[in-house]
Design an enzyme around this catalytic site. Structure first.
Site, PDB file in Angstrom:
ATOM      1  CD1 TRP A  70      43.336  37.647  35.816  1.00 18.78           C
ATOM      2  CD2 TRP A  70      43.452  35.617  35.435  1.00 18.78           C
ATOM      3  NE1 TRP A  70      42.450  37.385  36.680  1.00 18.78           N
ATOM      4  CE2 TRP A  70      42.567  35.675  36.498  1.00 18.78           C
ATOM      5  CE3 TRP A  70      43.534  34.168  35.225  1.00 18.78           C
ATOM      6  CZ2 TRP A  70      42.014  34.771  37.222  1.00 18.78           C
ATOM      7  CZ3 TRP A  70      43.091  33.177  35.974  1.00 18.78           C
ATOM      8  CH2 TRP A  70      42.119  33.356  36.906  1.00 18.78           C
ATOM      9  CB  THR A 109      30.791  40.330  42.674  1.00 19.38           C
ATOM     10  OG1 THR A 109      31.177  41.628  42.990  1.00 19.38           O
ATOM     11  CG2 THR A 109      30.722  40.280  41.276  1.00 19.38           C
ATOM     12  CE1 TYR A 161      42.818  33.762  41.236  1.00 19.58           C
ATOM     13  CE2 TYR A 161      42.487  36.055  42.116  1.00 19.58           C
ATOM     14  CZ  TYR A 161      42.361  34.601  42.304  1.00 19.58           C
ATOM     15  OH  TYR A 161      41.295  34.319  43.063  1.00 19.58           O
ATOM     16  CG  ASP A 171      33.112  33.686  48.482  1.00 19.46           C
ATOM     17  OD1 ASP A 171      33.126  34.935  48.709  1.00 19.46           O
ATOM     18  OD2 ASP A 171      32.315  32.786  48.612  1.00 19.46           O
ATOM     19  CG  ASP A 172      37.354  39.949  48.769  1.00 22.41           C
ATOM     20  OD1 ASP A 172      37.852  39.565  50.093  1.00 22.41           O
ATOM     21  OD2 ASP A 172      37.586  41.181  48.470  1.00 22.41           O
ATOM     22  CD1 TRP A 188      46.452  41.467  45.604  1.00 25.82           C
ATOM     23  CD2 TRP A 188      44.557  41.824  46.520  1.00 25.82           C
ATOM     24  NE1 TRP A 188      45.709  41.995  44.675  1.00 25.82           N
ATOM     25  CE2 TRP A 188      44.485  42.165  44.982  1.00 25.82           C
ATOM     26  CE3 TRP A 188      43.167  42.152  47.041  1.00 25.82           C
ATOM     27  CZ2 TRP A 188      43.287  42.767  44.310  1.00 25.82           C
ATOM     28  CZ3 TRP A 188      42.135  42.683  46.395  1.00 25.82           C
ATOM     29  CH2 TRP A 188      42.002  42.735  45.025  1.00 25.82           C
ATOM     30  CB  ILE A 189      44.383  36.261  45.222  1.00 27.72           C
ATOM     31  CG1 ILE A 189      43.957  35.299  46.489  1.00 27.72           C
ATOM     32  CG2 ILE A 189      44.736  34.874  44.231  1.00 27.72           C
ATOM     33  CD1 ILE A 189      42.591  34.825  46.438  1.00 27.72           C
ATOM     34  CG  ASP A 222      33.860  35.829  39.949  1.00 23.83           C
ATOM     35  OD1 ASP A 222      34.863  35.903  39.229  1.00 23.83           O
ATOM     36  OD2 ASP A 222      33.171  36.596  40.382  1.00 23.83           O
ATOM     37  CD  GLU A 223      38.204  36.849  40.185  1.00 19.77           C
ATOM     38  OE1 GLU A 223      37.202  36.518  40.112  1.00 19.77           O
ATOM     39  OE2 GLU A 223      38.903  37.932  39.935  1.00 19.77           O
TER      40      GLU A 223
END
Ligand code: G4P
Ligand code: MG
Length: 182
Positions: free
Chosen positions: A158, A104, A156, A99-100, A153-154, A96-97
């Site tokens: 995309w 999930t 990305y 791990d927050d 907050w990342i 996954d992108e």
């Protein structure tokens, strides 16, 4: 700063995944299959395939149901019934992108463990160093975050509307970081 953004470009994603592929090799973990958690895990998983050449299975898990109503728990929006047999007895690399809260990821791990894989390793681009809502079960012995960052907050690539601007914002951020650490 809570509203500070952490920019990640496509080139950075590529290089982080390449570094993780090397870490897998260094730790002698040789996965049989990749499971990508959509949608954030799709592009990192595809880049990983370039380096380790394993089949990718995609699963969709979201805090938001298909009806876009917010839920307090993750739900499956797409699952891999027909490939259960592909997971049984196999070494799985779950990608996954981010791990927050870990909600999930841990939910997905729990569901995949029902198919009795030999092992599941979890790989993410960024792990946010914060108190997690849930922990991984003890079956997770290998965890590979490419970067550990604060609770930012990342952004990305995309999700970018203007990718050139996004790339410049990452460059400016990295320059600020470098001048701060001088
Ligand atoms: P976790 O197990 O990976 O920690 O995920 P968590 O449930 O906490 O995350 C809920 C959603 O928020 C996920 O999107 C996750 O990708 C997204 N998210 C969390 N932190 C960030 C961040 O800093 N930047 C961005 N861009 N997204 C973040 P999702 O429901 O899986 O949707 P999708 O975007 O992957 O399709
Ligand atoms: Mg996601």
């Amino acid at each position: 700063m809570k509203d500070e953004k952490y920019y990640v470009s496509y080139n950075t994603v590529h290089n982080l995944v390449k570094g993780l592929a090397q870490k897998l090799i260094d730790s002698s973990f040789n996965p049989d299959v990749i499971v990508a958690i959509g949608s954030g895990g799709f592009i990192p998983a595809r880049i990983m395939k370039t380096f380790i050449n394993r089949p990718i299975y995609a699963v969709g898990i979201s805090y938001y149901g298909v009806d876009k109503k917010h839920k307090n728990y993750p739900t499956k929006i797409q699952w891999i019934d027909e490939v259960q047999e592909q997971i049984r007895g196999k070494k799985v690399l779950l990608i996954d992108e981010v791990d927050d809260t870990r909600a999930t990821l841990a939910y997905c791990v729990g569901e995949l463990l029902k198919y009795k894989p030999e092992e599941i390793a979890v790989l993410v681009l960024q792990n946010k160093l914060k108190e997690k809502d849930v922990n991984f079960p003890p079956e997770i012995k290998r965890y590979y975050p490419a970067q550990e960052i604060g609770d930012l907050w990342i952004k990305y690539p995309w999700d970018a509307d203007d990718i050139e601007e996004h790339t410049k914002l990452e460059k400016a951020m990295l320059e600020r970081q470098a001048s701060r650490s001088k």
